[in-house]
Design an enzyme around this catalytic site. Structure first.
Site, mmCIF file in Angstrom:
data_model
loop_
_atom_site.group_PDB
_atom_site.id
_atom_site.type_symbol
_atom_site.label_atom_id
_atom_site.label_comp_id
_atom_site.label_asym_id
_atom_site.label_seq_id
_atom_site.Cartn_x
_atom_site.Cartn_y
_atom_site.Cartn_z
ATOM 1 N N LEU A 237 0.855 -1.180 0.000
ATOM 2 C CA LEU A 237 0.000 0.000 0.000
ATOM 3 C C LEU A 237 0.895 1.236 0.000
ATOM 4 O O LEU A 237 1.375 1.696 1.036
ATOM 5 C CB LEU A 237 -0.935 -0.005 1.210
ATOM 6 C CG LEU A 237 -1.796 -1.261 1.388
ATOM 7 C CD1 LEU A 237 -2.789 -1.072 2.529
ATOM 8 C CD2 LEU A 237 -2.531 -1.619 0.100
ATOM 9 N N ASP A 238 1.124 1.760 -1.185
ATOM 10 C CA ASP A 238 2.081 2.844 -1.378
ATOM 11 C C ASP A 238 1.560 4.154 -0.803
ATOM 12 O O ASP A 238 0.411 4.546 -1.043
ATOM 13 C CB ASP A 238 2.355 3.018 -2.882
ATOM 14 C CG ASP A 238 3.286 4.175 -3.168
ATOM 15 O OD1 ASP A 238 4.455 4.084 -2.762
ATOM 16 O OD2 ASP A 238 2.827 5.165 -3.760
ATOM 17 N N ALA A 239 2.418 4.838 -0.035
ATOM 18 C CA ALA A 239 2.116 6.176 0.505
ATOM 19 C C ALA A 239 0.776 6.224 1.221
ATOM 20 O O ALA A 239 0.097 7.249 1.230
ATOM 21 C CB ALA A 239 2.160 7.211 -0.618
ATOM 22 N N VAL A 240 0.400 5.131 1.849
ATOM 23 C CA VAL A 240 -0.946 5.015 2.400
ATOM 24 C C VAL A 240 -1.195 5.962 3.564
ATOM 25 O O VAL A 240 -2.347 6.344 3.836
ATOM 26 C CB VAL A 240 -1.225 3.549 2.807
ATOM 27 C CG1 VAL A 240 -0.398 3.138 4.018
ATOM 28 C CG2 VAL A 240 -2.711 3.314 3.044
#
Length: 582
Positions: A237-240
């Site tokens: 979950l990128d840059a969540v």
């Protein structure tokens, strides 16, 4: 009282999540829509938060789809060829960085989440990799490309995209907003309805999605389902941490953010026991750990403090800071663990160690990296510029000792860094350019205009094959790392959740005790983190008298009559009472 059916349990959980995220919304109807989109008639499974989805054989490779290329062949096919030929026996999980059409940020400004970049290959190529390896895919959840269909709809006042982005009054106070960049958080955009000021956390080519609109959440959930159908087992979950915005707050780590992760976790838990979530939250350590939740958010969290601490430790030859950090790290509750890495496609983030190292120590580390040919990226903090990220290939980052400069131990430090990572609680992940000991790529920096390009080299397959067959630092590092991985994979005491204690054996030593879950195997992981020879008294290790002890790395049996161990500069030992017991 009758127990709930799986269907009713799922509905209840989703409805609860949505009530924490959205007020004044028909969350019952929304929950039914989410179930229909995500499961599409698929049979549900019963979640098991105690389930361990990993063991000591789990090793992750991080790579771009086109890190290795060859003429007239799709890069994804070349990647599979390299994996099968060189590392299949050692690596069982592959994190392929965004393989979608993109406009910038080497893939993280996604134009279309459901298509494969034509320059990389096809969905069939992705599925072929997922057949042999556990596939880890990026869910770029915070933002999209300014060239995406959704943003084009936003600019032209068309559905659904016109409601998918957050435009605000340009006069609002954004001073509290935590930023990973120095650009303005609001970008001016000309639309059919006049000028809009669109929230853009990372760059003006990456407008943030507006999760306060439930339709955006449904779109992301549909994307998750698509990736599952194509073979993804692990979601990054990128840059969540940035996904929920609330004026007059820092706009990071907000309660709604955590609840959205819990919702995705619930959906995937009812979908498959094989799927797990990894949160990419490059923030101070305490905040990062919060993304475990109560075993209801991430299965794995990135150990973001590890890369800069490894550098600081090996370049200074002192272990106090990393030992202090390790002793303060809570053991991951069963069903969760740490994602350990010391290099990635991004630079080496410094925010996670802001509470561990002083500003002077961080500045010293940044200066050392610049001396080794690296670059330093900055962020705005309280109207000043502070080092945010070190941009350098890991092999070059370990070139210069703080006091002694180029002391000839670059390769030894490089192997030591990875041996320490392989020893720690959690699952180890190797960036492909660390595996290959790739050096700084200044042409990539010049061509891309981005500091991060320095560690995003592209290898030609034919050239790489020749190098790995020759005598050079690339082949030496590559085959030694494979050897160490081969040893580690067979040891139960290196299970990601096996017991770990930090030992005090002096400031020049980092020492850990690992014990298998069934308590049959112990490993004393001993690392000389200095460029001097050191001696360790065997009596300090408290080895059980009735057991025979062996160093797994050298194959040497320990004789108690020796009384002490002599370690050469940066030497590591894995001292065990039982070997190869997986």
């Amino acid at each position: 009282m009758a127990s709930l059916s799986l269907e009713d349990e799922l509905r209840e959980k989703i409805y609860h999540h949505l009530n924490q995220i959205y007020v004044n919304n028909d969350n019952y109807a929304l929950s039914e829509k989410i179930i229909a989109v995500f499961f599409q008639g698929r049979d549900l499974i019963s979640p098991n938060p105690n389930l361990s989805k990993w063991d000591s054989s789990d090793i992750i490779l991080i790579t771009y789809a086109h890190s290795i290329v060859e003429n007239e062949k799709a890069p994804l096919q070349t990647l599979l060829k390299f994996l099968d030929k060189h590392i299949q026996s050692y690596i069982n999980t592959v994190h392929i960085l965004p393989y979608f059409p993109y406009s910038s940020d080497d893939g993280f400004a996604v134009i279309d989440f459901k298509k494969i970049n034509d320059a990389f290959g096809s969905w069939e190529d992705i599925e072929a990799i997922a057949t042999t390896y556990k596939l880890m895919s990026d869910l770029v959840i915070n933002h999209v490309s300014s060239r995406s269909q959704w943003f084009d709809q936003f600019k032209n006042g068309k559905n659904p995209g016109q409601h998918y982005f957050l435009s605000v009054d340009p006069l609002i106070d954004t001073q509290k907003v935590v930023r990973p960049r120095t650009s303005n958080v609001l970008q001016e955009v000309n639309t059919i309805n006049g000028k809009k000021y669109v929230w853009s956390t990372f760059s003006h080519d990456q407008p943030d999605l507006n999760f306060s609109n439930p339709a955006v959440l449904v779109e992301i959930i549909d994307i998750v389902r698509t990736y599952l159908e194509r073979g993804t087992k692990i979601f990054r979950l990128d840059a969540v941490a940035f996904i929920w915005k609330q004026i007059n707050t820092e706009c990071i780590n907000l309660p709604q953010t955590h609840e959205i992760i819990r919702l995705i976790r619930t959906l995937t838990d009812f979908y498959s026991h094989e799927v797990f979530l990894v949160t990419e939250t490059n923030i101070p350590n305490r905040e990062n750990l919060s993304y475990f939740g109560n075993r209801n958010e991430a299965h794995l969290v990135y150990n973001f403090a590890l890369p800069p601490l490894i550098l600081y430790t090996l370049l200074n030859g002192i272990s106090g800071k990393i030992k202090q950090w390790l002793m303060g790290m809570p053991p991951a509750i069963f069903g969760t663990t740490y994602f350990n890495f010391i290099a990635s496609h991004d630079g080496i983030g410094l925010r996670p160690i802001e509470e561990i190292l002083t500003e002077e120590e961080i500045d010293m580390l940044a200066k050392n990296i610049e001396g080794a040919g690296g670059k330093v990226s900055y962020r705005t903090k309280e109207n000043s510029q502070r080092p945010y990220e070190l941009n350098i290939a890991l092999f070059d980052a370990l070139k210069l000792h703080v006091k002694d400069g180029d002391d000839g131990y670059q390769e030894a430090r490089f192997i030591s860094a990875h041996t320490i990572m392989l020893s720690l609680e959690g699952i180890p992940a190797f960036y492909i350019h660390s595996f290959l000991a790739t050096q700084n790529d200044y042409e990539k920096v010049k061509h891309s205009g981005k500091n991060r390009g320095i560690n995003r080299h592209q290898w030609q397959m034919q050239e790489l094959e020749k190098i790995l067959l020759s005598e050079n630092h690339h082949s030496r590092m590559f085959y030694e790392l494979l050897r160490l991985i081969g040893i580690r994979k067979r040891q139960r005491a290196f299970h990601p959740n096996a017991t770990q204690f930090t030992l005090g054996l002096g400031n020049s030593v980092l020492a850990l005790w690992r014990q298998s879950l069934d308590r049959t195997q112990s490993i004393f992981s001993i690392h000389n983190i200095s460029n001097q020879r050191i001696a360790i008294q065997l009596s300090d290790l408290n080895l059980v008298e009735t057991d025979s002890w062996l160093d797994l790395i050298s194959g040497t049996k320990l004789e108690r009559s020796h009384g002490k161990l002599m370690l050469t500069p940066y030497q590591s030992m894995w001292i065990t009472n039982k070997s190869s017991i997986m």
